[in-house]
Design a protein around this motif. Structure first.
Motif, mmCIF file in Angstrom:
data_model
loop_
_atom_site.group_PDB
_atom_site.id
_atom_site.type_symbol
_atom_site.label_atom_id
_atom_site.label_comp_id
_atom_site.label_asym_id
_atom_site.label_seq_id
_atom_site.Cartn_x
_atom_site.Cartn_y
_atom_site.Cartn_z
ATOM 1 N N GLU A 169 0.837 -1.203 0.000
ATOM 2 C CA GLU A 169 0.000 0.000 0.000
ATOM 3 C C GLU A 169 0.870 1.249 0.000
ATOM 4 O O GLU A 169 1.965 1.249 0.561
ATOM 5 C CB GLU A 169 -0.907 0.016 1.244
ATOM 6 N N ASN A 170 0.367 2.294 -0.599
ATOM 7 C CA ASN A 170 1.059 3.585 -0.564
ATOM 8 C C ASN A 170 0.729 4.323 0.725
ATOM 9 O O ASN A 170 -0.430 4.609 1.015
ATOM 10 C CB ASN A 170 0.657 4.443 -1.775
ATOM 11 N N ASN A 171 1.779 4.617 1.521
ATOM 12 C CA ASN A 171 1.578 5.469 2.695
ATOM 13 C C ASN A 171 1.871 6.915 2.297
ATOM 14 O O ASN A 171 1.797 7.275 1.116
ATOM 15 C CB ASN A 171 2.431 4.986 3.877
ATOM 16 N N GLN A 172 2.210 7.762 3.253
ATOM 17 C CA GLN A 172 2.435 9.177 2.953
ATOM 18 C C GLN A 172 3.916 9.547 2.903
ATOM 19 O O GLN A 172 4.266 10.722 2.920
ATOM 20 C CB GLN A 172 1.703 10.049 3.985
ATOM 21 N N ALA A 173 4.797 8.527 2.796
ATOM 22 C CA ALA A 173 6.245 8.760 2.761
ATOM 23 C C ALA A 173 6.778 8.477 1.355
ATOM 24 O O ALA A 173 6.768 7.319 0.915
ATOM 25 C CB ALA A 173 6.955 7.867 3.777
ATOM 26 N N PRO A 174 7.253 9.510 0.630
ATOM 27 C CA PRO A 174 7.699 9.312 -0.754
ATOM 28 C C PRO A 174 8.768 8.236 -0.926
ATOM 29 O O PRO A 174 8.758 7.508 -1.925
ATOM 30 C CB PRO A 174 8.245 10.699 -1.138
ATOM 31 N N ASN A 175 9.678 8.096 0.037
ATOM 32 C CA ASN A 175 10.750 7.106 -0.122
ATOM 33 C C ASN A 175 10.276 5.677 0.156
ATOM 34 O O ASN A 175 11.009 4.720 -0.073
ATOM 35 C CB ASN A 175 11.941 7.451 0.797
ATOM 36 N N GLU A 176 9.051 5.509 0.648
ATOM 37 C CA GLU A 176 8.530 4.175 0.942
ATOM 38 C C GLU A 176 7.436 3.736 -0.037
ATOM 39 O O GLU A 176 7.061 2.565 -0.054
ATOM 40 C CB GLU A 176 7.970 4.135 2.375
ATOM 41 N N SER A 177 6.935 4.670 -0.842
ATOM 42 C CA SER A 177 5.787 4.362 -1.697
ATOM 43 C C SER A 177 5.927 4.975 -3.084
ATOM 44 O O SER A 177 4.933 5.371 -3.688
ATOM 45 C CB SER A 177 4.498 4.863 -1.028
ATOM 46 N N ASP A 178 7.141 5.047 -3.576
ATOM 47 C CA ASP A 178 7.407 5.660 -4.871
ATOM 48 C C ASP A 178 6.631 4.950 -5.987
ATOM 49 O O ASP A 178 6.668 3.711 -6.085
ATOM 50 C CB ASP A 178 8.908 5.607 -5.155
ATOM 51 N N LEU A 179 5.948 5.718 -6.818
ATOM 52 C CA LEU A 179 5.093 5.146 -7.864
ATOM 53 C C LEU A 179 5.893 4.316 -8.861
ATOM 54 O O LEU A 179 5.527 3.180 -9.177
ATOM 55 C CB LEU A 179 4.325 6.258 -8.588
ATOM 56 N N GLN A 180 7.002 4.859 -9.371
ATOM 57 C CA GLN A 180 7.775 4.141 -10.395
ATOM 58 C C GLN A 180 8.398 2.865 -9.842
ATOM 59 O O GLN A 180 8.451 1.838 -10.522
ATOM 60 C CB GLN A 180 8.842 5.063 -11.001
ATOM 61 N N LYS A 181 8.877 2.908 -8.595
ATOM 62 C CA LYS A 181 9.434 1.694 -7.977
ATOM 63 C C LYS A 181 8.341 0.640 -7.768
ATOM 64 O O LYS A 181 8.590 -0.559 -7.904
ATOM 65 C CB LYS A 181 10.100 2.034 -6.643
ATOM 66 N N THR A 182 7.141 1.118 -7.440
ATOM 67 C CA THR A 182 6.020 0.196 -7.252
ATOM 68 C C THR A 182 5.665 -0.494 -8.564
ATOM 69 O O THR A 182 5.460 -1.712 -8.610
ATOM 70 C CB THR A 182 4.794 0.955 -6.699
ATOM 71 N N ILE A 183 5.604 0.282 -9.643
ATOM 72 C CA ILE A 183 5.320 -0.296 -10.965
ATOM 73 C C ILE A 183 6.390 -1.319 -11.332
ATOM 74 O O ILE A 183 6.084 -2.429 -11.784
ATOM 75 C CB ILE A 183 5.238 0.822 -12.024
#
Length: 244
Positions: free
Chosen positions: A129-143
């Motif tokens: 899940e995406n939280n509110q921390a950019p370094n933990e939920s980066d969109l491109q890394k998730t893809i």
């Protein structure tokens, strides 16, 4: 597949309240019309007794249990050493669903992916899940993660409001992650002076109906924001109506 509606125990925790008896919320969740409750790891007291009490209460109320862990799956390119502990807690809760954030992970990294696959044995489902921390939920890394990890035991939980903290366009993120998403976390947000603040669905800025329509594969809907019971029930009915 029939839609399932889940309430996260954040819905019952008043602002600035550090503690919550999560077992005591199970009956409330059932009364409000939810089929499952999502237990938050950070609100547990750490005892096996509490986990078993939640499990027994959920069985008595015939509610499914989800387990939300506010920690990352990967730390420094390796599987989080606490992952086994979270799995054990999940099982003691009587849950078959574990939700975490991606964390610090980038490809290629075959060994870390293999480490994770050792645990994905079909006995539980893992959500990122995406939280509110950019370094933990980066969109491109998730893809990239889901391009490399196609195991059916892992999929995405898309939190519709948290993208505002990640400085990503929620509608674009939705289109890109819809193929790997089968769980939506519903909440909204407003600006309180210059600060963003989480709200109930119909009090916020996001067009949540538009977002829901992007996710044709989703059949699980979680409600994750504090609200009075009548607001929660009203929002649940609004979502049910939008899906009918």
């Amino acid at each position: 597949m029939k839609n399932k509606f889940i309430v996260n125990t954040a819905a019952f925790r008043k602002e600035n309240s550090a503690k919550l008896d999560q077992a005591a919320q199970i009956h409330r969740a059932k009364e409000l019309g939810f089929a499952a409750i999502e237990i938050r790891n950070e609100l547990l007291d750490g005892s096996l007794e509490e986990l078993e009490r939640i499990s027994q209460q959920a069985q008595a109320e015939q509610l499914e249990v989800y387990f939300s862990v506010g920690d990352v799956l990967f730390k420094d390119q390796h599987l989080n050493p606490a992952f086994e502990q979270y799995l054990e807690q999940m099982r003691n809760l009587g849950a078959q669903y574990l939700k975490m954030n991606l964390g610090n992970f980038s490809y290629p990294n075959a060994s870390a992916g293999a480490q994770l696959n050792d645990y994905l044995d079909g006995s539980f489902h893992l959500y990122l899940e995406n939280n509110q921390a950019p370094n933990e939920s980066d969109l491109q890394k998730t893809i990239a993660f889901f391009q490399q990890n196609t195991c059916p035991d892992i999929s995405y939980c898309f939190d519709i409001a948290n993208w505002e903290w990640l400085q990503a366009d929620v509608y674009e993120a939705a289109k890109q992650l819809a193929p790997v998403t089968d769980y939506l976390h519903l909440k909204n947000f407003v600006y309180d002076n210059s600060n963003k603040k989480v709200t109930s669905l119909d009090k916020g800025i996001l067009d949540w109906r538009r977002i829901i329509k992007i996710f044709t594969q989703v059949n699980q809907y979680g409600f994750e924001y504090y609200a009075e019971p009548d607001i929660l029930q009203s929002d649940l009915e609004l979502v049910q109506q939008s899906l009918s």
